[in-house]
Design an enzyme around this catalytic site. Sequence first.
Site, PDB file in Angstrom:
ATOM      1  N   TYR A 169       0.818  -1.217   0.000  1.00  0.00           N
ATOM      2  CA  TYR A 169       0.000   0.000   0.000  1.00  0.00           C
ATOM      3  C   TYR A 169       0.854   1.271   0.000  1.00  0.00           C
ATOM      4  O   TYR A 169       0.335   2.362  -0.238  1.00  0.00           O
ATOM      5  CB  TYR A 169      -0.965   0.048   1.202  1.00  0.00           C
ATOM      6  CG  TYR A 169      -1.913  -1.126   1.317  1.00  0.00           C
ATOM      7  CD1 TYR A 169      -2.099  -2.016   0.264  1.00  0.00           C
ATOM      8  CD2 TYR A 169      -2.640  -1.348   2.481  1.00  0.00           C
ATOM      9  CE1 TYR A 169      -2.962  -3.093   0.385  1.00  0.00           C
ATOM     10  CE2 TYR A 169      -3.502  -2.427   2.597  1.00  0.00           C
ATOM     11  CZ  TYR A 169      -3.652  -3.296   1.545  1.00  0.00           C
ATOM     12  OH  TYR A 169      -4.505  -4.364   1.676  1.00  0.00           O
ATOM     13  N   LYS A 198       1.479  -6.607   5.813  1.00  0.00           N
ATOM     14  CA  LYS A 198       1.531  -7.813   4.971  1.00  0.00           C
ATOM     15  C   LYS A 198       2.798  -7.842   4.129  1.00  0.00           C
ATOM     16  O   LYS A 198       3.239  -6.796   3.650  1.00  0.00           O
ATOM     17  CB  LYS A 198       0.324  -7.861   4.025  1.00  0.00           C
ATOM     18  CG  LYS A 198      -0.989  -7.536   4.680  1.00  0.00           C
ATOM     19  CD  LYS A 198      -2.167  -7.719   3.746  1.00  0.00           C
ATOM     20  CE  LYS A 198      -3.433  -7.118   4.335  1.00  0.00           C
ATOM     21  NZ  LYS A 198      -3.545  -5.671   4.184  1.00  0.00           N
ATOM     22  N   HIS A 250       0.632 -11.745   2.015  1.00  0.00           N
ATOM     23  CA  HIS A 250      -0.445 -11.054   1.292  1.00  0.00           C
ATOM     24  C   HIS A 250      -1.181 -11.973   0.311  1.00  0.00           C
ATOM     25  O   HIS A 250      -2.397 -11.959   0.228  1.00  0.00           O
ATOM     26  CB  HIS A 250       0.154  -9.851   0.556  1.00  0.00           C
ATOM     27  CG  HIS A 250      -0.797  -8.727   0.339  1.00  0.00           C
ATOM     28  ND1 HIS A 250      -0.426  -7.410   0.427  1.00  0.00           N
ATOM     29  CD2 HIS A 250      -2.119  -8.712   0.021  1.00  0.00           C
ATOM     30  CE1 HIS A 250      -1.473  -6.635   0.167  1.00  0.00           C
ATOM     31  NE2 HIS A 250      -2.511  -7.406  -0.084  1.00  0.00           N
TER      32      HIS A 250
HETATM   33  P1  NDP Z   1     -14.115  -1.417   1.257  1.00  0.00           P
HETATM   34  O1  NDP Z   1     -15.131  -2.486   1.099  1.00  0.00           O
HETATM   35  O2  NDP Z   1     -13.680  -1.061   2.615  1.00  0.00           O
HETATM   36  O3  NDP Z   1     -14.693  -0.169   0.481  1.00  0.00           O
HETATM   37  C1  NDP Z   1     -14.027   1.036   0.413  1.00  0.00           C
HETATM   38  C2  NDP Z   1     -14.824   1.945  -0.510  1.00  0.00           C
HETATM   39  O4  NDP Z   1     -16.132   2.149   0.017  1.00  0.00           O
HETATM   40  C3  NDP Z   1     -14.195   3.277  -0.669  1.00  0.00           C
HETATM   41  O5  NDP Z   1     -14.444   3.696  -1.994  1.00  0.00           O
HETATM   42  C4  NDP Z   1     -14.960   4.169   0.319  1.00  0.00           C
HETATM   43  O6  NDP Z   1     -14.992   5.489  -0.181  1.00  0.00           O
HETATM   44  C5  NDP Z   1     -16.333   3.537   0.317  1.00  0.00           C
HETATM   45  N1  NDP Z   1     -16.998   3.597   1.632  1.00  0.00           N
HETATM   46  C6  NDP Z   1     -16.448   3.406   2.850  1.00  0.00           C
HETATM   47  N2  NDP Z   1     -17.366   3.481   3.817  1.00  0.00           N
HETATM   48  C7  NDP Z   1     -18.547   3.717   3.202  1.00  0.00           C
HETATM   49  C8  NDP Z   1     -19.884   3.896   3.674  1.00  0.00           C
HETATM   50  N3  NDP Z   1     -20.182   3.833   4.962  1.00  0.00           N
HETATM   51  N4  NDP Z   1     -20.851   4.112   2.743  1.00  0.00           N
HETATM   52  C9  NDP Z   1     -20.563   4.186   1.437  1.00  0.00           C
HETATM   53  N5  NDP Z   1     -19.319   4.014   0.927  1.00  0.00           N
HETATM   54  C10 NDP Z   1     -18.320   3.789   1.811  1.00  0.00           C
HETATM   55  O7  NDP Z   1     -12.886  -1.827   0.308  1.00  0.00           O
HETATM   56  P2  NDP Z   1     -11.336  -2.011   0.443  1.00  0.00           P
HETATM   57  O8  NDP Z   1     -10.919  -2.661  -0.822  1.00  0.00           O
HETATM   58  O9  NDP Z   1     -10.637  -0.767   0.851  1.00  0.00           O
HETATM   59  O10 NDP Z   1     -11.148  -3.102   1.615  1.00  0.00           O
HETATM   60  C11 NDP Z   1     -10.991  -2.759   2.964  1.00  0.00           C
HETATM   61  C12 NDP Z   1      -9.576  -3.029   3.422  1.00  0.00           C
HETATM   62  O11 NDP Z   1      -9.247  -4.393   3.221  1.00  0.00           O
HETATM   63  C13 NDP Z   1      -8.499  -2.297   2.614  1.00  0.00           C
HETATM   64  O12 NDP Z   1      -8.428  -0.929   2.896  1.00  0.00           O
HETATM   65  C14 NDP Z   1      -7.285  -3.092   2.986  1.00  0.00           C
HETATM   66  O13 NDP Z   1      -6.827  -2.735   4.270  1.00  0.00           O
HETATM   67  C15 NDP Z   1      -7.854  -4.510   2.955  1.00  0.00           C
HETATM   68  N6  NDP Z   1      -7.683  -5.176   1.642  1.00  0.00           N
HETATM   69  C16 NDP Z   1      -6.913  -6.310   1.606  1.00  0.00           C
HETATM   70  C17 NDP Z   1      -6.694  -6.988   0.444  1.00  0.00           C
HETATM   71  C18 NDP Z   1      -5.858  -8.216   0.449  1.00  0.00           C
HETATM   72  O14 NDP Z   1      -5.514  -8.718  -0.640  1.00  0.00           O
HETATM   73  N7  NDP Z   1      -5.496  -8.742   1.593  1.00  0.00           N
HETATM   74  C19 NDP Z   1      -7.283  -6.535  -0.842  1.00  0.00           C
HETATM   75  C20 NDP Z   1      -8.104  -5.362  -0.705  1.00  0.00           C
HETATM   76  C21 NDP Z   1      -8.290  -4.731   0.497  1.00  0.00           C
HETATM   77  P3  NDP Z   1     -14.402   6.764   0.628  1.00  0.00           P
HETATM   78  O15 NDP Z   1     -12.964   6.472   0.953  1.00  0.00           O
HETATM   79  O16 NDP Z   1     -14.588   7.877  -0.337  1.00  0.00           O
HETATM   80  O17 NDP Z   1     -15.266   6.876   1.861  1.00  0.00           O
END
Ligand code: NDP
Length: 278
Positions: A52, A77, A110
């Site tokens: 990240y 990770k 990861h």
């Molecule tokens: P999320 O499911 O957490 O969604 C994030 C998105 O949803 C952003 O665009 C955010 O926009 C929006 N959002 C957040 N809260 C709300 C809400 N209450 N209502 C409406 N929209 C909302 O996706 P992620 O992919 O970020 O997954 C979460 C975490 O998981 C990551 O940040 C990371 O730490 C981890 N991860 C791990 C992976 C792996 O391979 N191990 C792969 C992907 C993620 P905004 O920022 O504009 O609020």
Amino acid sequence: MTDLSAPVRLHDGVSMPRIGYGTYKVGDDEAQEAVEAALATGYRLLDTAEMYGNEVGVGRAVAASGVPREEVFLTTKLWNDHHGADAARAALETSLERLGTDYLDLYLIHWPSPKQDLYVETFAALLKAKEEGLIRSAGVSNFLPEHLERVHEGTGEWPTVNQVELHPYFNQAGLRAWQSERAIATESWGPLGQRTGSVLDERAVTAAAQAHGKSPGQVVIRWHLQNGCIVIPKSAKASRIAENFDILDFALTDAEMTAIDGLETGKRQGIDPGGTER
Ligand code: NDP
């Protein structure tokens, strides 16, 4: 009934909060402010990764927050180019340096990256780091049962946590049950299912939101907790960081849980961990 405000006890005895703050796509420059906001809100689990590019900002936030280090559950990770015993050790030391800490609460591989076929050796390196006190708990991410079985055969240990893609469109019911039988905790990434389509616009979600006076995001986060998952929503916005943490004052009914379970599509939004892409 499980107290969802209490931490999960992992199979190695380490306690892990059930709700955390995810930092994917939070740039290093904005990470400090966002993570400080998360800590001020009450989040104690932080999820970052070497990939990240924001470990420095996350570490600065922890240091500046005034929250004692031992109250924060810090996860990072190991990226795919650091599989293998020596590379894993070097990657861990570099992550610790960037985060400005001398231990991690949880270190995850990861991706299994099966084309390299080094994940068993890499997990053994994590167990050694645990013995040395550099990490408190050793886990993985994006592992399939076949990868977990091989880790267990090769090291005699199950990872404590498997962080996987999990949301109402891809609820991983089979993997959750399989992991639960082996005391492997399931942690949901991409929990809001926002990558393709929008879980948050689904009738099953909006109806429950209306019934409880909550937002669709809060309903989905609560659905993860009631399914026994650890969940790490990400938002760069202070208002949503607070909203996503405010999920302990209501409970979804069995009918609401079943309706949201019914959104399952059987399709991932992300990469297939068994494929050769990673
Ligand atoms: P999320 O499911 O957490 O969604 C994030 C998105 O949803 C952003 O665009 C955010 O926009 C929006 N959002 C957040 N809260 C709300 C809400 N209450 N209502 C409406 N929209 C909302 O996706 P992620 O992919 O970020 O997954 C979460 C975490 O998981 C990551 O940040 C990371 O730490 C981890 N991860 C791990 C992976 C792996 O391979 N191990 C792969 C992907 C993620 P905004 O920022 O504009 O609020």
